[in-house]
Design an enzyme around this catalytic site. Structure first.
Site, PDB file in Angstrom:
ATOM      1  N   PRO A   1      -2.650  -0.672  19.365  1.00 30.88           N
ATOM      2  CA  PRO A   1      -2.663  -0.471  18.008  1.00 30.88           C
ATOM      3  C   PRO A   1      -2.606   0.706  16.515  1.00 30.88           C
ATOM      4  O   PRO A   1      -2.327   0.358  14.951  1.00 30.88           O
ATOM      5  CB  PRO A   1      -3.608  -1.846  17.517  1.00 30.88           C
ATOM      6  CG  PRO A   1      -4.699  -1.011  18.335  1.00 30.88           C
ATOM      7  CD  PRO A   1      -3.629  -0.831  19.390  1.00 30.88           C
TER       8      PRO A   1
ATOM      9  N   TYR B   1      -9.235   5.162   8.352  1.00 35.78           N
ATOM     10  CA  TYR B   1      -8.539   5.591  10.174  1.00 35.78           C
ATOM     11  C   TYR B   1      -9.659   6.644  10.370  1.00 35.78           C
ATOM     12  O   TYR B   1      -9.771   8.343  10.041  1.00 35.78           O
ATOM     13  CB  TYR B   1      -7.354   6.016  10.418  1.00 35.78           C
ATOM     14  CG  TYR B   1      -6.211   4.454  10.488  1.00 35.78           C
ATOM     15  CD1 TYR B   1      -5.154   4.574   9.358  1.00 35.78           C
ATOM     16  CD2 TYR B   1      -5.772   4.216  11.832  1.00 35.78           C
ATOM     17  CE1 TYR B   1      -4.694   4.230   9.612  1.00 35.78           C
ATOM     18  CE2 TYR B   1      -5.023   3.410  11.595  1.00 35.78           C
ATOM     19  CZ  TYR B   1      -4.533   3.285  10.572  1.00 35.78           C
ATOM     20  OH  TYR B   1      -3.100   2.550  10.288  1.00 35.78           O
TER      21      TYR B   1
ATOM     22  N   LYS C   1       2.386  -0.327  14.407  1.00 33.94           N
ATOM     23  CA  LYS C   1       3.845  -0.690  15.496  1.00 33.94           C
ATOM     24  C   LYS C   1       4.350  -1.960  16.236  1.00 33.94           C
ATOM     25  O   LYS C   1       5.532  -1.913  16.627  1.00 33.94           O
ATOM     26  CB  LYS C   1       4.354   0.954  15.863  1.00 33.94           C
ATOM     27  CG  LYS C   1       4.197   1.782  15.520  1.00 33.94           C
ATOM     28  CD  LYS C   1       5.548   2.674  15.043  1.00 33.94           C
ATOM     29  CE  LYS C   1       5.379   3.192  13.353  1.00 33.94           C
ATOM     30  NZ  LYS C   1       4.992   2.641  12.755  1.00 33.94           N
TER      31      LYS C   1
ATOM     32  N   HIS D   1       1.068  -1.147   0.664  1.00 36.36           N
ATOM     33  CA  HIS D   1      -0.376   0.470   0.238  1.00 36.36           C
ATOM     34  C   HIS D   1       1.380   1.332  -0.278  1.00 36.36           C
ATOM     35  O   HIS D   1       1.771   1.440   0.736  1.00 36.36           O
ATOM     36  CB  HIS D   1      -0.779   0.134   1.381  1.00 36.36           C
ATOM     37  CG  HIS D   1      -2.110  -0.858   1.269  1.00 36.36           C
ATOM     38  ND1 HIS D   1      -3.066  -0.544   2.112  1.00 36.36           N
ATOM     39  CD2 HIS D   1      -1.857  -2.223   0.432  1.00 36.36           C
ATOM     40  CE1 HIS D   1      -4.080  -1.899   1.858  1.00 36.36           C
ATOM     41  NE2 HIS D   1      -3.459  -2.726   0.391  1.00 36.36           N
TER      42      HIS D   1
ATOM     43  N   TYR E   1       4.858   6.147   9.861  1.00 36.21           N
ATOM     44  CA  TYR E   1       4.020   5.497   9.612  1.00 36.21           C
ATOM     45  C   TYR E   1       4.748   4.233   8.842  1.00 36.21           C
ATOM     46  O   TYR E   1       4.635   3.067   9.411  1.00 36.21           O
ATOM     47  CB  TYR E   1       2.776   6.132   9.145  1.00 36.21           C
ATOM     48  CG  TYR E   1       1.944   4.746   9.135  1.00 36.21           C
ATOM     49  CD1 TYR E   1       0.706   4.842   9.570  1.00 36.21           C
ATOM     50  CD2 TYR E   1       1.969   4.043   8.006  1.00 36.21           C
ATOM     51  CE1 TYR E   1      -0.549   3.782  10.114  1.00 36.21           C
ATOM     52  CE2 TYR E   1       0.590   2.645   7.706  1.00 36.21           C
ATOM     53  CZ  TYR E   1      -0.484   2.623   8.737  1.00 36.21           C
ATOM     54  OH  TYR E   1      -1.328   1.641   9.180  1.00 36.21           O
TER      55      TYR E   1
END
Ligand code: PHB
Length: 407
Positions: free
Chosen positions: A292, A200, A296, A72, A383
């Site tokens: 979560p 998200y 990570k 992604h 990220y």
């Protein structure tokens, strides 16, 4: 029984270490409480940082991930009826891979066993002894009998509830903890993906996340009461909640399917300092837990293992102990940065009570992160994974020879 490195715990951290040590010619034994089947089927997280995938590929365990994992290049943040994309690859040149943690575990187990590696399943460590001597011992039970494994070093990769961390005397460790007042309700669904990239979402009813496992299986989460009972939620009620939090005015809707698994996970941040006591080295969840939201958890475990593998290779190949001495300090720098990032993502995206001021601040933060290139880049570099600090410190020859990928 004797070995060079005794590893307590056969999750991704313990198995990866055993694999990387083997590539350096260093012997280890892995003791794992659970059965092979449980390890290979337990559903955990699924986002791999670029550095994690690179390591798996370079060390020869990335072949199936390469074929079946999905790369992604961006993620979406959804708030106030808007959906904004963070272009991870455009901003950092790096991407993430969606591939379940238990799939990584399967690949590692097979690779270790094919190479003649010793993994003892259903072998529960009962105590760690003589950790401050040159020959520490792990006592464990298997098939109803007591055994002992003597080694040069013990690695505690047995998770948050394992025996390793409590084996450090209380006066020799400091624990830092934050509990969040909510949990994540997670489901696995038989359905095609609702979206090409993760979503998200901050919503007044609470956070939700749309993730994926494969073209046929999707993973979704929504914020819930940590003491709620997953069985009390009917499938209809779950879908109603996800639609309410995720569907957008332009007609996009989350794709329903058969729910094949559901459960609630608690959310906490936890760090123990130092991550070492004598000849015991903690790695992964035994030393730190992140919520979560930043994806990570497993990546931090892999980062610990890279440092530890280099430190142990330094010891066995060059007779140097300085990297072992500095293991905790090097890992904790990354651990705290990942803890900060995970806390920040959590704070920005979840509903904390009924405070309208805080909600306005969250929306301002999301608006900023999705409209400022500098802020978006900061999110994207965290990220996709910060660089490994150790790399810039070692002389080139040693960097090559003790690199986890050198085989
Ligand atoms: C998952 O797919 O399980 C997942 C994805 C992103 C997260 C956490 C979990 O932040």
């Amino acid at each position: 029984m004797r070995t060079q490195v005794g590893i307590v715990g056969g999750g991704p951290a313990g198995l990866l270490l055993s694999h990387l040590l083997h590539l350096q010619g260093i012997e280890s034994v892995v003791l794992e409480l659970r059965s092979r089947k449980t390890l290979e089927t337990e559903i955990r997280a699924g986002v791999l940082e670029q550095g994690t995938t690179d390591l798996l590929v370079k060390s020869g365990v990335g072949e199936r991930m390469w074929r079946e994992g999905a790369v992604h290049h961006g993620i979406n943040l959804q708030f106030s009826g808007r959906r904004e994309r963070i272009d991870l690859s455009g901003l950092t040149g790096r991407a993430i891979t969606l591939y379940g943690q238990h799939e990584v575990v399967k690949d590692l187990i097979r690779t270790r066993l094919d190479a003649g590696g010793r993994i003892l399943f259903e072998a529960g460590a009962t105590g760690l002894h003589d950790l401050d001597s040159r020959e520490p011992r792990i006592r464990f039970q298997k098939d109803g009998e007591e055994h002992e494994l003597r080694c040069d070093f013990v690695v505690g990769a047995d998770g948050f509830h394992g025996v390793s961390r409590p084996s450090i005397p209380p006066q020799a460790r400091t624990e830092y903890e934050r509990k969040y007042p909510f949990g994540w309700f997670g489901i696995l669904v038989e359905a095609p993906p609702s979206t090409n990239e993760l979503i998200y979402a901050n919503h007044e009813r609470g956070f939700s996340l749309v993730s994926t496992r494969s073209p046929e299986i999707q993973r979704m989460y929504f914020q819930c009461d940590p003491d709620d009972d997953a069985e009390a939620w009917s499938d209809d009620r779950i879908w109603e909640e996800l639609h309410a939090r995720l569907d957008t005015r332009d007609g996009w809707t989350v794709t329903e399917g058969k729910i094949i698994q559901k459960g609630i996970v608690a959310m906490r941040s936890f760090v123990v300092e130092p991550m070492r006591y004598g000849r015991l080295f903690l790695a992964g969840d035994s030393a730190h837990i992140v919520p979560p939201t930043g994806a990570k958890g497993m990546n931090l475990a892999v980062a610990d293992i890279q440092v530890l593998c280099r430190a142990l290779a330094g010891f066995y190949l060059y007779n140097r102990t300085d990297l072992l001495e500095r293991y905790s300090e090097i890992c904790l720098r990354r651990v705290w940065k990942a803890s900060r990032f995970s806390w920040w993502m959590t704070s920005m995206l979840h509903r904390f009570g009924d405070d309208p001021f805080q909600h306005r601040l969250q929306i301002a933060e999301l608006d900023y992160v999705t409209s400022s290139r500098a802020a978006a880049t900061s999110l994207a570099e965290n990220y996709t994974g910060l660089p490994m600090e150790l790399d810039s410190e070692l002389p080139a020859r040693e960097r090559e020879q003790t690199a986890p990928s050198a085989f």
